[in-house]
Design an enzyme around this catalytic site. Structure first.
Site: not given
Length: 499
Positions: A226, A259, A342
């Protein structure tokens, strides 16, 4: 749950810190919105130890159990089946900016307005000890000024003298401060040079900020899918090191379901130092953790905590209608993780990477949205053993490979496990003909309650557990049918790609 796929739309994140003065050649980082730390879809209340409310990406979501890509669905709920792709949109990525306000509340007080005059009252006569104290204070101030003036005069007068009566006190020193390799400072000093702040921009100018770390000496950087999603179709990627050196990069491969993504630096330097990878299977609850990332655009931020739990089922997405869900059996940590973390490394006390920070639990919007909120001590990371396997596949073929049982399961809560769908989607059977589940005797309506020794309480939990394995692995499946429990062994199949 999510850490770096933070999912809810948030205000733009502050610009990345300026490039250090020592690196004049480096270009300053551009202002960007943090890559979402996507909120996770709710975990069934029956899941043992499941925290309330559900987490979101820092990134988050359940793993697929079906052979093919799940069909597009409108949302999880009674009757919604796991075969749907994407699954119900979970909380959105945690990207987003934040601002600071004065802690002292400056600007809002009352009192004499600027420029107002006042009548100076003659001082009241003082007596006793109070007056003596005032006199002593004034004397001390005057004496201090006088002493300073005399000292300057004496020093000036003695400038040309070959002799001096001035004695200077030796400056006290505690010696050099040495930080052992095993301390947080020691680990951070070694790991920071191998982490990067990633800026992804789409062809339309939209983008976000996340983190990544050096995977090998060839210039491969591992991060979250992402984080780089905006740059997948003709976008732009850059990676900036803590010393300010900035490189253009390209996507080597990305796995939406896991992911995980791998990018490669263009004109990579020859002195790259890959971070050492640990063994996430050997991590224990209570182990110390160190997270590195760019929360809210603040690059090269280090936070600490412990492993709070293992094998935590997490499902996440960016919250958009077209988004597909990601699933993980995550490492839970209380190290502070926020939008922008992230893709960054979660390290153990020795500095080994044990996970990729990916999602966080948020208290906003019922606990699922992470756009404008920060860490509440519930962060989730993809175990490095799984991420390493995925990264190697992406570098080798550019496409992810997923393990599967060859059956679709529902995402409905309250089934006491992962129930195999009664009917398939898009003409696909709920149990794939000739697939692993069919070969093991599983049928539509069966409820899977365990995979090996892991309790399965929902479809998302089953998917996350399956994806911790590789195609070809043999697993024990315990299921219930007509009130009776049975255990069978099956060999996991494989599916290539996200579509």
């Amino acid at each position: 749950m999510s850490t770096e796929n933070e999912g809810t739309v948030v205000p733009p994140a502050p610009s990345a810190p300026p490039v250090p003065v020592e690196s004049p050649a480096a270009s300053p980082q551009a202002t960007a919105t943090e890559a979402p730390t996507t909120p996770l879809p709710p975990v069934p209340s029956s899941a043992p130890g499941t925290p309330e409310p559900e987490p979101a990406y820092a990134d988050q979501v359940p793993a697929y159990a079906s052979v093919g890509a799940p069909e597009t669905g409108q949302g999880a709920g009674p009757g919604h089946e796991a075969g749907a792709w994407p699954p119900p949109p979970p909380p959105s990525y945690m990207d987003g900016g934040g601002g600071a306000s004065y802690a002292d509340g400056a600007g809002g007080g009352t009192g004499t307005p600027w420029g107002a005059t006042y009548d100076q009252q003659p001082p009241k006569p003082k007596s006793g000890r109070g007056g003596l104290f005032a006199a002593v204070l004034v004397a001390a101030l005057v004496a201090g000024g006088l002493g300073g003036g005399l000292g300057y005069t004496l020093a000036k007068d003695n400038d040309d003298s070959t002799t001096s009566t001035t004695v200077s006190a030796a400056q006290q020193s505690g010696g050099d401060l040495k930080r052992a390799a095993g301390t947080v400072a020691g680990v951070a000093a070694k790991a920071l040079p191998s982490t990067v702040t990633i800026e992804a921009e789409s062809s339309s100018g939209e983008g976000g900020t996340g983190t990544g770390f050096v995977f090998d000496t060839q210039g491969h950087i591992v991060t979250n899918n992402h984080v780089v999603a905006d740059a997948v179709d003709g976008g732009k990627l850059t990676a900036t090191f803590p010393d300010g050196k900035k490189y253009d990069a390209e996507i080597v491969g990305h796995a939406q379901g896991y992911d995980v993504a791998v990018i490669k630096l263009k004109n990579a330097p020859s002195d790259l130092q890959p971070l050492a990878l640990g063994d996430s299977d050997k991590v224990a609850v209570g182990d110390s953790t160190i997270a590195i990332g760019a929360p809210f655009g603040l690059s090269n931020t280090v936070t600490t905590g412990i492993i709070s739990a293992k094998n935590r089922p997490v499902a996440s997405s960016d919250g958009s209608a077209s988004s597909k869900a990601s699933y993980m059996s995550a490492l839970q940590t209380d190290a502070s993780i926020n939008p922008g973390n992230s893709g960054g490394p979660l390290l153990d006390a020795a500095g080994n990477v044990i996970g990729i920070n990916s999602a966080i639990q948020s208290s906003s919007s019922g606990g699922l949205s992470t756009g404008q909120s920060g860490s509440i001590g519930l962060g989730f990371a993809i175990p490095i053993n799984q991420a390493k396997y995925v990264a190697q596949q992406l570098i080798k073929t550019g496409k992810p490979v997923y393990a599967k049982i060859g059956a679709s399961v529902t995402l409905t809560e309250g089934t006491g496990g992962a129930q195999i769908s009664q009917k398939g989607t898009d003409a696909a059977d709920p149990v794939e003909s000739g697939g692993p589940a069919a070969a093991a005797g599983l049928k539509p309506g069966d409820v899977i309650t365990k995979l090996d020794d892991h309790v399965i309480d929902s479809g998302p939990t089953l998917i996350g557990e399956i994806w911790t394995h590789k195609p070809g692995d043999k697993v024990q499946i315990t299921y219930e049918r007509d009130g009776k429990s049975k255990t069978v062994e099956l060999t996991l199949g494989s599916r290539e790609g996200d579509s």
